[in-house]
Design a protein around this motif. Structure first.
Motif, PDB file in Angstrom:
ATOM      1  N   ASN A 277       0.832  -1.194   0.000  1.00 62.80           N
ATOM      2  CA  ASN A 277       0.000   0.000   0.000  1.00 62.80           C
ATOM      3  C   ASN A 277       0.870   1.249   0.000  1.00 62.80           C
ATOM      4  O   ASN A 277       0.476   2.290   0.538  1.00 62.80           O
ATOM      5  N   ALA A 278       2.053   1.117  -0.581  1.00 62.94           N
ATOM      6  CA  ALA A 278       2.976   2.238  -0.700  1.00 62.94           C
ATOM      7  C   ALA A 278       3.524   2.280  -2.117  1.00 62.94           C
ATOM      8  O   ALA A 278       3.388   1.320  -2.879  1.00 62.94           O
ATOM      9  N   VAL A 279       4.120   3.406  -2.458  1.00 61.75           N
ATOM     10  CA  VAL A 279       4.699   3.583  -3.784  1.00 61.75           C
ATOM     11  C   VAL A 279       6.076   4.219  -3.655  1.00 61.75           C
ATOM     12  O   VAL A 279       6.411   4.824  -2.638  1.00 61.75           O
ATOM     13  N   ASN A 280       6.855   4.093  -4.715  1.00 58.28           N
ATOM     14  CA  ASN A 280       8.188   4.665  -4.808  1.00 58.28           C
ATOM     15  C   ASN A 280       8.120   5.842  -5.781  1.00 58.28           C
ATOM     16  O   ASN A 280       7.782   5.658  -6.951  1.00 58.28           O
ATOM     17  N   ILE A 281       8.435   7.030  -5.298  1.00 55.88           N
ATOM     18  CA  ILE A 281       8.315   8.253  -6.097  1.00 55.88           C
ATOM     19  C   ILE A 281       9.703   8.849  -6.293  1.00 55.88           C
ATOM     20  O   ILE A 281      10.484   8.965  -5.343  1.00 55.88           O
ATOM     21  N   ARG A 289       7.330  10.420 -11.996  1.00 57.75           N
ATOM     22  CA  ARG A 289       7.649   8.996 -12.019  1.00 57.75           C
ATOM     23  C   ARG A 289       7.253   8.364 -10.701  1.00 57.75           C
ATOM     24  O   ARG A 289       7.703   8.792  -9.628  1.00 57.75           O
ATOM     25  N   VAL A 290       6.391   7.358 -10.775  1.00 59.01           N
ATOM     26  CA  VAL A 290       5.966   6.613  -9.604  1.00 59.01           C
ATOM     27  C   VAL A 290       6.099   5.126  -9.907  1.00 59.01           C
ATOM     28  O   VAL A 290       5.754   4.678 -11.010  1.00 59.01           O
ATOM     29  N   ALA A 291       6.588   4.358  -8.945  1.00 58.53           N
ATOM     30  CA  ALA A 291       6.817   2.927  -9.135  1.00 58.53           C
ATOM     31  C   ALA A 291       6.210   2.148  -7.982  1.00 58.53           C
ATOM     32  O   ALA A 291       5.838   2.703  -6.943  1.00 58.53           O
ATOM     33  N   VAL A 292       6.137   0.837  -8.172  1.00 55.90           N
ATOM     34  CA  VAL A 292       5.731  -0.045  -7.077  1.00 55.90           C
ATOM     35  C   VAL A 292       6.804  -0.027  -5.996  1.00 55.90           C
ATOM     36  O   VAL A 292       7.945   0.349  -6.251  1.00 55.90           O
TER      37      VAL A 292
END
Length: 334
Positions: A277-281, A289-292
């Motif tokens: 429930n988080a993302v890598n920005i 850019r946003v990633a899993v």
């Protein structure tokens, strides 16, 4: 991509043997797919959709998406066919090139940003591609300084250093670098998150934040001088704080983000609190850019067991950030 809608975001699955392709197939079942164009092997996406029992119709990049189950595609073939769960170094260039193509299209304004799946660092390096992470790759391609942030609904953690051996971290912490990191973080909290006066907690490097110099001097010689200078410019910064108490719930209620000094100082806390429930920005790029927030999960690939929550959240965040930047652009240009 002549004729493609500029508002589109590029969707890049990442490692073809991992769960990234099926996460993209899951994403195509939602209305979020309307804002995306996959930069990927079409056959790979069809195989992934079949493996999870979901319909998938792939459309040209400039097509209109009528509803769930459809996804625009900029077809880029793998070097060799593969099997889910089995890495093949011959496809590493495909992974690397798809990320670079997405970066170049986003930098040119053809895409508004990127949503990226998990990449397997080991297999890229095994193939002879020097790769420390997608964050570093995109920063080098854009020629700018960036900051990695992982974010959930409860917590935002940014990093002063990223993928470094622990013994290299103290030497990598400099006043200039830390100042730039905090400036990028502060600006992104305002522009992308809409926080008018960001409050940032800054961790120390050493146990007990150095304990007055008895457990290390980085807090005295590097961190505190930077915080003092930026506070004088109006930034709301607390620290350097001992990392072992900075994440207490009552402390987090008082801040909008935490800056950790190294990767495993801050991210285990965030992932414990909200994995999937988080993302890598990536903050500081000229595009979104946003990633899993997770890896390739080879053991789950092709079995229909992977949780698409982080990929769906990444797309939601990227679409929201891109929309906010589009609304701000006329004011910035005025």
């Amino acid at each position: 991509m002549d004729g493609a809608t500029p508002a589109l975001l590029g969707l890049i699955p990442g490692e073809p043997a991992g769960i990234g392709p099926e996460l993209c197939a899951h994403l195509a079942q939602t209305t979020l797919g309307n804002a995306l164009v996959a930069i990927a092997d079409g056959d790979l996406l069809r195989e992934a959709a079949a493996s999870i029992g979901k319909p998938l119709e792939l459309l040209p990049p400039d097509a209109s998406v009528a509803g769930p189950g459809q996804l625009r595609l900029l077809h880029r073939p793998r070097r060799v066919p593969g099997r889910f769960g089995q890495l093949d170094a011959r496809n590493s260039a495909y992974v690397h090139d798809s990320l670079l193509e997405g970066a170049r299209l986003a930098a040119a304004g053809t895409l508004s940003g990127l949503v990226t799946g998990p990449v397997h660092k080991g297999i890229l390096n095994e193939a002879g591609i020097a790769y420390t992470g997608t964050t570093e790759l995109l920063a080098a391609e854009a020629g700018c300084e960036v900051v990695m942030m992982l974010a959930s609904a409860q917590l935002r953690v940014a990093l002063a250093t990223t993928h470094l051996p622990l013994r290299a971290v103290p030497d990598a912490l400099t006043r200039e670098g830390l100042r730039g990191t905090l400036e990028i973080l502060h600006a992104a909290l305002m522009a992308d998150f809409g926080i008018l006066a960001p409050r940032i907690a800054v961790l120390g490097l050493n146990p007990h934040a150095g304990e007055g110099g008895h457990l290390g001097r980085e807090e005295i010689e590097v961190i505190t001088p930077v915080l003092d200078a930026l506070r004088a410019r109006g930034m709301q910064l607390t620290g350097p704080l001992p990392a072992d108490t900075a994440f207490l719930p009552q402390k987090l209620q008082e801040v909008d983000a935490v800056l950790a000094m190294y990767h495993d100082q801050g991210l285990p806390v965030l992932k414990h609190a909200g994995f999937e429930n988080a993302v890598n920005i990536t903050l500081g790029l000229p595009y979104v850019r946003v990633a899993v927030d997770h890896g390739t999960a080879l053991e789950l690939a092709g079995r229909g067991e992977a949780d698409p929550s982080s990929m769906i959240l990444a797309a939601k965040c990227a679409i929201g950030f891109a929309a906010r930047r589009a609304r701000l652009a006329p004011r910035l240009l005025a």
